[in-house]
Design a protein around this motif. Sequence first.
Motif, short mmCIF file in Angstrom:
data_model
loop_
_atom_site.label_atom_id
_atom_site.label_comp_id
_atom_site.label_asym_id
_atom_site.label_seq_id
_atom_site.Cartn_x
_atom_site.Cartn_y
_atom_site.Cartn_z
N THR A 175 0.84 -1.19 0.00
CA THR A 175 0.00 0.00 0.00
C THR A 175 0.88 1.24 0.00
O THR A 175 1.85 1.31 0.74
N GLU A 176 0.52 2.20 -0.84
CA GLU A 176 1.22 3.48 -0.90
C GLU A 176 0.36 4.54 -0.24
O GLU A 176 -0.87 4.54 -0.37
N LEU A 177 1.02 5.47 0.45
CA LEU A 177 0.33 6.52 1.20
C LEU A 177 0.98 7.86 0.90
O LEU A 177 2.20 7.97 0.87
N PHE A 178 0.16 8.87 0.67
CA PHE A 178 0.61 10.25 0.56
C PHE A 178 -0.27 11.09 1.47
O PHE A 178 -1.49 10.94 1.48
N ILE A 179 0.35 11.98 2.24
CA ILE A 179 -0.39 12.96 3.04
C ILE A 179 0.21 14.33 2.75
O ILE A 179 1.42 14.52 2.85
N GLY A 180 -0.65 15.27 2.38
CA GLY A 180 -0.24 16.65 2.16
C GLY A 180 -1.09 17.58 3.01
O GLY A 180 -2.31 17.45 3.04
N ASP A 181 -0.43 18.48 3.71
CA ASP A 181 -1.14 19.42 4.59
C ASP A 181 -1.22 20.78 3.92
O ASP A 181 -0.31 21.59 4.02
N TYR A 182 -2.30 21.01 3.19
CA TYR A 182 -2.52 22.29 2.52
C TYR A 182 -3.13 23.28 3.50
O TYR A 182 -3.55 22.90 4.60
N SER A 183 -3.19 24.54 3.12
CA SER A 183 -3.67 25.57 4.05
C SER A 183 -5.13 25.38 4.45
O SER A 183 -5.50 25.69 5.57
N ASP A 184 -5.95 24.83 3.56
CA ASP A 184 -7.37 24.72 3.87
C ASP A 184 -7.85 23.30 4.08
O ASP A 184 -9.00 23.09 4.48
N ARG A 185 -7.02 22.29 3.82
CA ARG A 185 -7.43 20.91 4.04
C ARG A 185 -6.22 19.98 4.01
O ARG A 185 -5.14 20.38 3.59
N VAL A 186 -6.43 18.77 4.42
CA VAL A 186 -5.42 17.72 4.37
C VAL A 186 -5.81 16.77 3.24
O VAL A 186 -6.97 16.38 3.13
N MET A 187 -4.84 16.45 2.38
CA MET A 187 -5.10 15.49 1.31
C MET A 187 -4.41 14.19 1.66
O MET A 187 -3.22 14.17 2.01
N ILE A 188 -5.16 13.09 1.56
CA ILE A 188 -4.61 11.77 1.85
C ILE A 188 -4.95 10.86 0.67
O ILE A 188 -6.10 10.78 0.25
N VAL A 189 -3.92 10.21 0.14
CA VAL A 189 -4.10 9.24 -0.93
C VAL A 189 -3.62 7.89 -0.41
O VAL A 189 -2.48 7.77 0.04
N VAL A 190 -4.50 6.89 -0.47
CA VAL A 190 -4.15 5.53 -0.09
C VAL A 190 -4.45 4.65 -1.30
O VAL A 190 -5.59 4.63 -1.77
N THR A 191 -3.42 3.98 -1.82
CA THR A 191 -3.64 3.16 -3.01
C THR A 191 -2.94 1.81 -2.92
O THR A 191 -1.81 1.73 -2.42
N GLN A 192 -3.62 0.80 -3.38
CA GLN A 192 -3.04 -0.53 -3.53
C GLN A 192 -2.94 -0.89 -5.01
O GLN A 192 -2.63 -2.01 -5.35
#
Length: 134
Positions: free
Chosen positions: A22-39
């Motif tokens: 599983t790959e994970l990306f987390i980005g903390d932008y000014s107005d929200r958090v982006m999370i990508v979880v992919t298999q």
Amino acid sequence: MSSENFPCPSCTRCGTLDGVETELFIGDYSDRVMIVVTQFGKMGTMLLCQRDNPLSSGGRDEVDTFSVRPLLGEENEGMLVYARHLVEALQRKGVHKPVLLSLAMKEFLPAGMRTFTDFITSHCEPVLKQSAMA
């Protein structure tokens, strides 16, 4: 791997989630958090997860409610439950921004929900701590 400032504090991780790479990306932008979880190595269904206005119970306690709204892709009940559980866990860790969540997972079994949430919250703790302080 992590990036300090451009375009936002972020991290990527690879690991095994219930026996699946599983790959994970987390980005903390000014107005929200982006999370990508992919298999599958690509973006999946996009969901917007956020805390609704708290409901007052008449006393000092407030009841938080959370909404999960599909933006793109196919949804299923298990996916929505995973997303709601994740946003509740992030709220408890002090992350109050809306979460833009992309999920591309093979299955959403009830037994794997806690492992899924722990995988995300433990692998990118520094980014989540920065978001909680913002």
